[in-house]
Design an enzyme around this catalytic site. Sequence first.
Site, PDB file in Angstrom:
ATOM      1  N   HIS A  93       0.857  -1.200   0.000  1.00  0.00           N
ATOM      2  CA  HIS A  93       0.000   0.000   0.000  1.00  0.00           C
ATOM      3  C   HIS A  93       0.889   1.244   0.000  1.00  0.00           C
ATOM      4  O   HIS A  93       1.978   1.229   0.584  1.00  0.00           O
ATOM      5  CB  HIS A  93      -0.892  -0.015   1.245  1.00  0.00           C
ATOM      6  CG  HIS A  93      -1.943   1.039   1.218  1.00  0.00           C
ATOM      7  ND1 HIS A  93      -1.685   2.330   1.582  1.00  0.00           N
ATOM      8  CD2 HIS A  93      -3.247   1.007   0.838  1.00  0.00           C
ATOM      9  CE1 HIS A  93      -2.787   3.055   1.431  1.00  0.00           C
ATOM     10  NE2 HIS A  93      -3.754   2.274   0.983  1.00  0.00           N
ATOM     11  N   GLU A 165      -4.067   2.108  -7.185  1.00  0.00           N
ATOM     12  CA  GLU A 165      -4.449   3.215  -6.308  1.00  0.00           C
ATOM     13  C   GLU A 165      -3.558   4.424  -6.609  1.00  0.00           C
ATOM     14  O   GLU A 165      -2.455   4.535  -6.056  1.00  0.00           O
ATOM     15  CB  GLU A 165      -4.275   2.814  -4.838  1.00  0.00           C
ATOM     16  CG  GLU A 165      -5.213   1.728  -4.393  1.00  0.00           C
ATOM     17  CD  GLU A 165      -5.549   1.835  -2.907  1.00  0.00           C
ATOM     18  OE1 GLU A 165      -6.736   1.861  -2.581  1.00  0.00           O
ATOM     19  OE2 GLU A 165      -4.632   1.917  -2.078  1.00  0.00           O
TER      20      GLU A 165
HETATM   21  P1  PGA Z   1      -9.610   6.008   0.489  1.00  0.00           P
HETATM   22  O1  PGA Z   1      -8.403   4.992   0.765  1.00  0.00           O
HETATM   23  O2  PGA Z   1     -10.773   5.187  -0.044  1.00  0.00           O
HETATM   24  O3  PGA Z   1      -9.910   6.623   1.826  1.00  0.00           O
HETATM   25  O4  PGA Z   1      -9.139   6.987  -0.509  1.00  0.00           O
HETATM   26  C1  PGA Z   1      -8.089   3.964  -0.133  1.00  0.00           C
HETATM   27  C2  PGA Z   1      -6.831   3.278   0.317  1.00  0.00           C
HETATM   28  O5  PGA Z   1      -5.889   3.966   0.763  1.00  0.00           O
HETATM   29  O6  PGA Z   1      -6.737   2.038   0.231  1.00  0.00           O
END
Ligand code: PGA
Length: 256
Positions: A93, A165
């Site tokens: 992540h 992401e």
């Molecule tokens: P968010 O986080 O939906 O609050 O943007 C997603 C993540 O960091 O996995």
Amino acid sequence: MKTYIVGNWKLNFTVGEASIYLHKLLTALPNYRNIEVVVAPTAIALQPLSLQVDRHKIKLSAQNAFYRDYGAFTGEISFSQLRGIADYSIIGHSERRYIFKEDDKMIAKKVEAAIRNKVMPILCIGETESERAFGETADVIRDQLVGGLSEVSDDDIDKVIIAYEPIWAISSTKSAKLATPDEIAEVVELIRKNLADIYGEKVAENVPVLFGGSVNPSNAGAYLTVPGVNGLLIGGASLILNEFTDIIETAKRVRS
Ligand code: PGA
């Protein structure tokens, strides 16, 4: 292919709060076939929640673990300890990469250790705002994908999930922006192209690719209909029960 709805609780909820949330979620959710609902609580909640969860409805994910199975690694937990407790683990992540300085080499070892211990890795990749501004998105995606999967053989690639992401879209990022479906589609296509280069065309089609970054009940439907997207990784909105269940219901509606 199943649709994955993964709630990343990050560093939120005590064990008691996590247990109450899980109880409410189990009560609220019918058993949706084809929708894989996953929650990723803080590490110490995984074991008690594993005794409480109904795995037909909800699966558990870790948020991180270390790649060695045992030894002198104070403060770490291993994928071998997660075996049988968590079905999935988020790995790489952006908060791990940038706050805890994990690099692709370490992330690759974690992906390998997860697979070896029957925990399915959810490998997160994504560019920063400035990398995008400098036109480096494709390079960053390729490097993180090739780097993160460097220990995954042809036989094991079907045990991996990729989550795209973009860091600039994550809600905790200062001045986060919403990614547009077109921006996501472009990168997801790139991800599949890179997977095809490494593992072949057929394999590339079958690896689930999730999107994450400020997903909420109002944009979940649009994101789930982006070509090539097989699910969502949700931070902030997954902490609010009715937002999370709304997103799951949206998934049920748009994907069946
Ligand atoms: P968010 O986080 O939906 O609050 O943007 C997603 C993540 O960091 O996995």
